[in-house]
Design a protein around this motif. Sequence first.
Motif, PDB file in Angstrom:
ATOM      1  N   ASN A   5      28.701  40.444  35.764  1.00  0.00           N
ATOM      2  CA  ASN A   5      30.098  40.897  34.381  1.00  0.00           C
ATOM      3  C   ASN A   5      31.191  40.151  34.441  1.00  0.00           C
ATOM      4  O   ASN A   5      31.134  38.716  35.399  1.00  0.00           O
ATOM      5  CB  ASN A   5      30.122  41.768  34.677  1.00  0.00           C
ATOM      6  CG  ASN A   5      31.449  42.005  36.329  1.00  0.00           C
ATOM      7  OD1 ASN A   5      31.957  41.619  36.564  1.00  0.00           O
ATOM      8  ND2 ASN A   5      30.953  43.735  36.332  1.00  0.00           N
ATOM      9  N   ILE A   6      32.041  39.763  33.566  1.00  0.00           N
ATOM     10  CA  ILE A   6      32.908  38.871  33.454  1.00  0.00           C
ATOM     11  C   ILE A   6      33.583  38.631  34.810  1.00  0.00           C
ATOM     12  O   ILE A   6      33.893  37.493  34.606  1.00  0.00           O
ATOM     13  CB  ILE A   6      33.925  38.850  32.310  1.00  0.00           C
ATOM     14  CG1 ILE A   6      32.831  39.218  30.848  1.00  0.00           C
ATOM     15  CG2 ILE A   6      34.798  38.130  31.666  1.00  0.00           C
ATOM     16  CD1 ILE A   6      33.537  39.391  29.659  1.00  0.00           C
ATOM     17  N   LYS A   7      34.354  39.398  34.641  1.00  0.00           N
ATOM     18  CA  LYS A   7      34.773  39.340  36.215  1.00  0.00           C
ATOM     19  C   LYS A   7      34.572  39.040  37.837  1.00  0.00           C
ATOM     20  O   LYS A   7      34.996  38.268  37.971  1.00  0.00           O
ATOM     21  CB  LYS A   7      35.443  41.385  36.813  1.00  0.00           C
ATOM     22  CG  LYS A   7      36.071  41.176  37.815  1.00  0.00           C
ATOM     23  CD  LYS A   7      36.927  42.559  38.563  1.00  0.00           C
ATOM     24  CE  LYS A   7      37.653  42.170  39.499  1.00  0.00           C
ATOM     25  NZ  LYS A   7      38.098  43.861  40.265  1.00  0.00           N
ATOM     26  N   GLN A   8      32.866  39.228  38.092  1.00  0.00           N
ATOM     27  CA  GLN A   8      32.545  38.211  38.796  1.00  0.00           C
ATOM     28  C   GLN A   8      31.996  36.919  38.374  1.00  0.00           C
ATOM     29  O   GLN A   8      31.657  36.226  39.396  1.00  0.00           O
ATOM     30  CB  GLN A   8      30.949  38.797  39.145  1.00  0.00           C
ATOM     31  CG  GLN A   8      30.944  40.013  39.881  1.00  0.00           C
ATOM     32  CD  GLN A   8      29.722  41.119  39.332  1.00  0.00           C
ATOM     33  OE1 GLN A   8      28.658  41.149  38.240  1.00  0.00           O
ATOM     34  NE2 GLN A   8      29.189  41.715  40.447  1.00  0.00           N
ATOM     35  N   ALA A   9      31.301  36.353  36.612  1.00  0.00           N
ATOM     36  CA  ALA A   9      31.544  35.021  36.634  1.00  0.00           C
ATOM     37  C   ALA A   9      32.886  34.659  36.946  1.00  0.00           C
ATOM     38  O   ALA A   9      33.131  33.194  37.529  1.00  0.00           O
ATOM     39  CB  ALA A   9      31.323  35.434  35.209  1.00  0.00           C
ATOM     40  N   LYS A  10      34.032  34.867  36.991  1.00  0.00           N
ATOM     41  CA  LYS A  10      35.747  34.088  37.139  1.00  0.00           C
ATOM     42  C   LYS A  10      35.225  33.780  38.940  1.00  0.00           C
ATOM     43  O   LYS A  10      35.427  33.132  38.672  1.00  0.00           O
ATOM     44  CB  LYS A  10      36.143  35.313  36.646  1.00  0.00           C
ATOM     45  CG  LYS A  10      36.163  35.081  34.657  1.00  0.00           C
ATOM     46  CD  LYS A  10      37.844  35.153  34.335  1.00  0.00           C
ATOM     47  CE  LYS A  10      37.820  35.145  32.496  1.00  0.00           C
ATOM     48  NZ  LYS A  10      37.560  33.744  32.241  1.00  0.00           N
ATOM     49  N   HIS A  11      35.047  34.761  38.872  1.00  0.00           N
ATOM     50  CA  HIS A  11      35.366  34.954  40.719  1.00  0.00           C
ATOM     51  C   HIS A  11      34.310  34.105  41.312  1.00  0.00           C
ATOM     52  O   HIS A  11      34.766  32.890  41.732  1.00  0.00           O
ATOM     53  CB  HIS A  11      34.817  36.330  40.980  1.00  0.00           C
ATOM     54  CG  HIS A  11      35.445  35.663  43.116  1.00  0.00           C
ATOM     55  ND1 HIS A  11      36.539  35.597  43.747  1.00  0.00           N
ATOM     56  CD2 HIS A  11      34.229  35.952  43.528  1.00  0.00           C
ATOM     57  CE1 HIS A  11      36.228  35.916  45.041  1.00  0.00           C
ATOM     58  NE2 HIS A  11      34.501  35.922  44.914  1.00  0.00           N
ATOM     59  N   MET A  12      33.251  33.707  40.640  1.00  0.00           N
ATOM     60  CA  MET A  12      32.274  32.749  41.112  1.00  0.00           C
ATOM     61  C   MET A  12      32.876  31.094  40.171  1.00  0.00           C
ATOM     62  O   MET A  12      33.444  30.134  40.996  1.00  0.00           O
ATOM     63  CB  MET A  12      30.251  33.487  40.139  1.00  0.00           C
ATOM     64  CG  MET A  12      30.009  34.486  41.371  1.00  0.00           C
ATOM     65  SD  MET A  12      28.534  34.368  40.730  1.00  0.00           S
ATOM     66  CE  MET A  12      27.829  33.377  41.199  1.00  0.00           C
TER      67      MET A  12
END
Length: 101
Positions: free
Chosen positions: A6-13
């Motif tokens: 999801n977008i939140k996970q991608a930004k965190h990575m």
Amino acid sequence: MRKPLNIKQAKHMQEECKKYYVDGTNILSISSAKIASNNTSGVRGVTWHRRMQRWQARIIFKGQTIHLGYFDSLEDAAKARALAEEKYFAPEIEKFRNKPE
């Protein structure tokens, strides 16, 4: 099948990865001793050049491939690669280790 991020996970990575980049160089990648699964020479950056019938040594640094030469023996190509790692990678790794948090 892999679950899409999801977008939140991608930004965190993406934020986590930024920590390990110094001057366009991925410190984790250059400090790793892991050899690619398709490597047949057993030495990172050393391949058999079929047309030249010699070992070729290369190193990729800051997005540029640096040709280190062709060698008659695998040992000589491995030495050239090790010297290039000392010249190019060691200062960047040291810079990262000494970087204030």
